[in-house]
Design a protein around this motif. Structure first.
Motif, PDB file in Angstrom:
ATOM      1  N   SER A   1     -32.723  18.499 -14.929  1.00 30.95           N
ATOM      2  CA  SER A   1     -33.732  17.540 -14.467  1.00 30.95           C
ATOM      3  C   SER A   1     -33.799  16.366 -14.621  1.00 30.95           C
ATOM      4  N   ALA A   2     -33.457  15.897 -16.088  1.00 33.16           N
ATOM      5  CA  ALA A   2     -33.300  14.560 -16.503  1.00 33.16           C
ATOM      6  C   ALA A   2     -32.451  13.741 -16.271  1.00 33.16           C
ATOM      7  N   LEU A   3     -31.251  14.453 -16.023  1.00 37.97           N
ATOM      8  CA  LEU A   3     -29.833  13.651 -15.496  1.00 37.97           C
ATOM      9  C   LEU A   3     -29.930  13.480 -14.008  1.00 37.97           C
ATOM     10  N   ILE A   4     -30.495  14.573 -13.236  1.00 35.26           N
ATOM     11  CA  ILE A   4     -30.631  14.084 -11.791  1.00 35.26           C
ATOM     12  C   ILE A   4     -31.835  13.176 -11.574  1.00 35.26           C
TER      13      ILE A   4
ATOM     14  N   PRO B   1     -38.817  12.104   5.335  1.00 35.62           N
ATOM     15  CA  PRO B   1     -39.204  13.507   5.253  1.00 35.62           C
ATOM     16  C   PRO B   1     -38.353  14.389   4.422  1.00 35.62           C
ATOM     17  N   LEU B   2     -37.286  13.860   3.562  1.00 39.44           N
ATOM     18  CA  LEU B   2     -36.380  14.688   3.283  1.00 39.44           C
ATOM     19  C   LEU B   2     -36.456  14.832   1.715  1.00 39.44           C
ATOM     20  N   TYR B   3     -37.929  14.941   1.139  1.00 39.52           N
ATOM     21  CA  TYR B   3     -38.030  14.900  -0.160  1.00 39.52           C
ATOM     22  C   TYR B   3     -38.214  16.415  -0.978  1.00 39.52           C
ATOM     23  N   VAL B   4     -38.199  17.304   0.016  1.00 36.80           N
ATOM     24  CA  VAL B   4     -38.757  18.691  -0.434  1.00 36.80           C
ATOM     25  C   VAL B   4     -38.000  19.342  -1.271  1.00 36.80           C
ATOM     26  N   TRP B   5     -36.589  18.750  -1.208  1.00 36.70           N
ATOM     27  CA  TRP B   5     -35.622  19.877  -2.357  1.00 36.70           C
ATOM     28  C   TRP B   5     -36.115  19.485  -3.970  1.00 36.70           C
ATOM     29  N   LEU B   6     -36.422  18.166  -4.135  1.00 38.67           N
ATOM     30  CA  LEU B   6     -36.434  17.501  -5.420  1.00 38.67           C
ATOM     31  C   LEU B   6     -37.528  18.384  -6.380  1.00 38.67           C
ATOM     32  N   PRO B   7     -38.797  18.691  -5.892  1.00 38.84           N
ATOM     33  CA  PRO B   7     -39.570  19.432  -6.677  1.00 38.84           C
ATOM     34  C   PRO B   7     -39.079  20.773  -7.186  1.00 38.84           C
ATOM     35  N   ASP B   8     -38.443  21.366  -6.116  1.00 36.85           N
ATOM     36  CA  ASP B   8     -38.002  22.682  -6.438  1.00 36.85           C
ATOM     37  C   ASP B   8     -36.738  22.760  -7.219  1.00 36.85           C
ATOM     38  N   ALA B   9     -36.001  21.453  -7.364  1.00 35.38           N
ATOM     39  CA  ALA B   9     -34.964  21.455  -8.307  1.00 35.38           C
ATOM     40  C   ALA B   9     -35.144  21.799  -9.953  1.00 35.38           C
ATOM     41  N   MET B  10     -36.428  21.706 -10.205  1.00 35.52           N
ATOM     42  CA  MET B  10     -36.995  21.973 -11.490  1.00 35.52           C
ATOM     43  C   MET B  10     -36.537  23.491 -12.147  1.00 35.52           C
ATOM     44  N   GLU B  11     -35.813  24.242 -11.115  1.00 36.29           N
ATOM     45  CA  GLU B  11     -35.488  25.400 -11.357  1.00 36.29           C
ATOM     46  C   GLU B  11     -34.097  25.321 -12.351  1.00 36.29           C
TER      47      GLU B  11
ATOM     48  N   VAL C   1     -52.691  17.211  -9.038  1.00 35.34           N
ATOM     49  CA  VAL C   1     -53.253  18.607  -9.321  1.00 35.34           C
ATOM     50  C   VAL C   1     -52.256  19.635  -9.728  1.00 35.34           C
ATOM     51  N   GLN C   2     -51.199  19.382  -9.671  1.00 35.62           N
ATOM     52  CA  GLN C   2     -50.077  20.369 -10.041  1.00 35.62           C
ATOM     53  C   GLN C   2     -50.049  20.683 -11.556  1.00 35.62           C
ATOM     54  N   THR C   3     -49.655  21.966 -11.635  1.00 37.53           N
ATOM     55  CA  THR C   3     -50.152  22.645 -13.058  1.00 37.53           C
ATOM     56  C   THR C   3     -48.650  22.750 -13.728  1.00 37.53           C
ATOM     57  N   ASP C   4     -47.664  22.642 -13.175  1.00 42.94           N
ATOM     58  CA  ASP C   4     -46.307  22.788 -13.825  1.00 42.94           C
ATOM     59  C   ASP C   4     -45.803  21.441 -14.344  1.00 42.94           C
ATOM     60  N   ILE C   5     -45.612  21.299 -15.654  1.00 41.40           N
ATOM     61  CA  ILE C   5     -45.184  20.137 -16.543  1.00 41.40           C
ATOM     62  C   ILE C   5     -44.254  19.296 -15.854  1.00 41.40           C
ATOM     63  N   LYS C   6     -43.192  20.143 -15.514  1.00 41.43           N
ATOM     64  CA  LYS C   6     -42.058  19.629 -15.056  1.00 41.43           C
ATOM     65  C   LYS C   6     -42.364  19.257 -13.385  1.00 41.43           C
ATOM     66  N   ARG C   7     -43.036  19.843 -12.814  1.00 41.52           N
ATOM     67  CA  ARG C   7     -43.394  19.479 -11.279  1.00 41.52           C
ATOM     68  C   ARG C   7     -43.988  18.138 -11.256  1.00 41.52           C
ATOM     69  N   VAL C   8     -44.920  18.243 -11.965  1.00 42.50           N
ATOM     70  CA  VAL C   8     -45.787  16.733 -12.007  1.00 42.50           C
ATOM     71  C   VAL C   8     -44.751  15.527 -12.326  1.00 42.50           C
ATOM     72  N   ILE C   9     -43.941  15.737 -13.220  1.00 45.17           N
ATOM     73  CA  ILE C   9     -42.731  14.518 -13.384  1.00 45.17           C
ATOM     74  C   ILE C   9     -41.731  14.485 -12.110  1.00 45.17           C
ATOM     75  N   ALA C  10     -41.694  15.490 -11.701  1.00 47.68           N
ATOM     76  CA  ALA C  10     -40.762  15.492 -10.324  1.00 47.68           C
ATOM     77  C   ALA C  10     -41.535  14.522  -9.316  1.00 47.68           C
ATOM     78  N   TYR C  11     -42.773  15.078  -8.884  1.00 48.50           N
ATOM     79  CA  TYR C  11     -43.318  14.239  -7.910  1.00 48.50           C
ATOM     80  C   TYR C  11     -43.557  12.821  -8.232  1.00 48.50           C
ATOM     81  N   SER C  12     -43.702  12.423  -9.810  1.00 43.53           N
ATOM     82  CA  SER C  12     -43.627  11.073  -9.998  1.00 43.53           C
ATOM     83  C   SER C  12     -42.286  10.720  -9.710  1.00 43.53           C
ATOM     84  N   THR C  13     -41.436  11.261  -9.945  1.00 43.64           N
ATOM     85  CA  THR C  13     -39.703  10.556  -9.715  1.00 43.64           C
ATOM     86  C   THR C  13     -39.855  10.080  -8.081  1.00 43.64           C
TER      87      THR C  13
END
Length: 632
Positions: A252-255, A236-246, A302-314
């Protein structure tokens, strides 16, 4: 054998030089130091691995003591480094992908006013990750586990003047504290049980001191895995990673690709001798990995931010890695970690190239038709997207399907079904992301910068990563007998025995099935966004509740805020107003008031008149003499 400390020392020197002198040295010197230090680390890694390969298979393990560290009673922990096939794969991934990201960042971050600070943090991140994977004991691993957490906080919040970036950095730091608390307890419990934290000693003592399937080994491994769920962003501790796109896109690539999030997978794989004794923990790892793979992939649809799509892919792909570890296919999990590093770095750097070419735009709904303006970015991004989707013959196909085969062969049809379902979703959201960004008509609204290809300093790393994303999977062909497996499998000998190969069908039919399912997902995306572009809106209108739940990420952030953040905040406010102000502040302020009142009273004795002082002296003498006379 090469001194192993030469591998991480170069990024550390780069961190120190740029940290203390970067603003004085200038941009050109900062670039040479930052990129050159990681390049030297890559060369040292290649040399060390080459020397390891020259050894017989049974002798491919080198331990070197850098310096003594802690020795109290029977407790001992040293600065010791370990190079074996597992850590060899990791240092090659970290140093090679890290080097390409550093080079790319030169173009992406050019002109930023904190250019030296950025590369200072990047070098520290690389040093910390290299030390993490080279450590030969759990305590040293834990120290640099926390160090990469610190670096992630600094880099995610690099543009701290932006409130969203500052909040994202804090969120990453706090969520990881939850997992790291469990990890710390696991390390302490391991020490009290086995009397050592050195890998070799702990793994040798574990079978005799820990009963297979017992509560103690289950508790140790579950606590270690809790740390992994935080660091590697699992339910349940995944919630930080999508916001790390800031953070900046190279961060983002390195992390996502070479550091931080892969640390949890590495730690579980390194701890395979412990997890093999805990079937309950193994099942937990497999199911959480499988559920995370599907859960995150569904959000990415359904995400619209290109980096957020890739973040959830990770997050989803990390789920596959844990699924592999949980079913005993450790070598396949690390293989997927390796292939994922190249195509995920390529996806993020490709997204960064798009953002760079569009003047900062990240909304997929405002893109389209970019392939005509950014052909190198488009083609390399497509290679990465297909590799991530598991399309043959790209890298992701070989490693992901090996995990799925290991799940079914190990007698885990449930998690295999989750993995196959995730393959369909991955094919869909990856082709959707590519198509919305690069194909079809432009959907840019209002005046916008003319799209343009990125400079060579950014496109050359894209091309190199694309080459690796296309061919690196072949080191694992044929499955379980390729160059990669012959090199790594000895580390997981016990794990290989645990994964009984009893799949109802062979590897090739299962791989073809997975390929067909992933291809069906990709074709569905083409149908939705190329052949019938009105279909997504129609489906969203037909199923508004489901669409809203996916778009809002199942409202997990809102529930966490309601269940944890706000209650803790209210408790903190109550402690502040009910205890801190009246008791702590009250006692300190009361002492101050008392001293001030006493000073005010004594102030009247300081009149400044000498005659008053003489009179006071005489009166005092008379009083004392009178007292002495009366007493006698």
């Amino acid at each position: 054998m090469t001194d192993l400390w030469l591998i991480p020392i170069w990024p550390l020197l780069g961190f120190l030089l740029n940290g203390f002198l970067g603003r004085r040295l200038g941009t050109a010197a900062v670039v040479k130091i930052a990129c050159g230090s990681v390049g030297l680390s890559l060369l040292a890694s290649v040399k060390a691995v080459w020397e390891l390969l020259e050894r017989p298979a049974e002798a491919r393990q080198v331990e070197q003591l850098v310096a003594p560290w802690i020795g109290v009673g029977s407790f001992r922990a040293d600065w010791g480094l370990l190079l074996d096939p597992l850590s060899a794969v990791m240092i090659l991934v970290v140093s090679s992908v890290g080097f390409l990201i550093h080079v790319y960042a030169v173009g992406y971050m050019r002109g930023d006013r904190d250019f030296p600070r950025f590369f200072t943090y990047m070098n520290l991140f690389t040093f910390s990750m290299l030390m993490l994977v080279l450590a030969d004991n759990y305590l040293l691993l834990y120290v640099f586990w926390e160090a990469v957490g610190l670096c992630s906080y600094l880099l995610i919040g690099f543009w701290f003047e932006r409130p969203a970036a500052a909040e994202a950095g804090k969120k990453a730091f706090i969520v990881n504290r939850v997992g790291d608390f469990g990890f710390g307890l696991g390390v302490m419990l391991l020490w009290t049980t086995l009397g050592t934290l050195r890998y070799a000693d702990a793994f040798a003592a574990a079978p005799a001191r820990l009963a297979a399937g017992g509560g103690l080994v289950t508790a140790i491994t579950l606590l270690l895995f809790l740390g992994a769920t935080g660091k590697s962003a699992q339910i349940p501790l995944y919630v930080w990673l999508p916001d790390a796109m800031e953070g900046p896109t190279p961060v983002s690539a390195l992390i996502h690709a070479a550091t931080m999030v892969t640390a949890g997978v590495y730690m579980v794989a390194r701890s395979a001798p412990l997890f093999n004794l805990a079937p309950v923990s193994m099942a937990a790892v497999a199911w959480i990995g499988g559920l995370t793979a599907v859960f995150a992939a569904s959000i990415a649809l359904v995400q619209t931010d290109i980096k957020r799509v890739i973040a959830y892919s990770t997050i989803s792909q990390l789920g596959y890695m844990f699924l592999g570890c949980g079913v005993g296919a450790y070598a396949a999990a690390i293989f997927h970690l390796m292939t994922h590093a190249f195509f995920k770095a390529l996806l993020f750097l490709g997204a960064g190239s798009v953002i760079h070419g569009l003047g900062g735009e990240q909304d997929l709904r405002k893109m389209g038709g970019l392939r005509r303006h950014m052909p190198i970015t488009a083609w390399t991004f497509l290679i990465a997207a297909l590799a991530n989707a598991g399309i043959v013959p790209l890298a992701g196909f070989w490693s992901k399907d090996e995990i799925l085969y290991g799940a079914l062969a190990g007698g885990h049809p449930g998690v295999w079904a989750l993995g196959v379902g995730g393959a369909f979703l991955t094919g869909f959201y990856m082709l959707r992301c590519y198509w919305l960004a690069f194909e079809g008509p432009s959907r840019a609204a209002g005046p916008a910068p003319h799209p343009h290809e990125s400079p060579p300093v950014m496109t050359v790393p894209l091309a190199v990563l694309a080459l690796f994303a296309a061919v690196v999977g072949f080191v694992g062909v044929p499955p379980e007998h390729g160059v990669y497996h012959r090199f790594v499998e000895p580390v997981f000998t016990a794990a290989g025995k645990a994964a009984a190969h009893g799949a109802p069908v062979g590897e090739i039919p299962l791989a073809l099935l997975s390929l067909v399912i992933a291809g069906a997902g990709a074709l569905t995306a083409i149908r939705f966004y190329a052949w019938q572009p009105d279909l997504p809106n129609r489906w969203a209108a037909r199923y508004p509740r489901a669409y809203r739940w996916l778009l809002r990420k199942y409202y997990v952030d809102e529930r966490y805020d309601e269940w944890f953040v706000q209650p803790i905040r209210r408790l903190a406010v109550w402690c502040w107003r009910g205890f801190d102000e009246p008791v702590v502040d009250g006692s300190v302020n009361g002492i101050g008031i008392l001293i001030r009142a006493g000073g005010t009273a004594l102030r009247y004795l300081q009149t400044g008149y000498v005659m008053s002082y003489v009179l006071s002296f005489v009166v005092g003498v008379v009083v004392i003499l009178g007292y002495l006379v009366l007493v006698r």
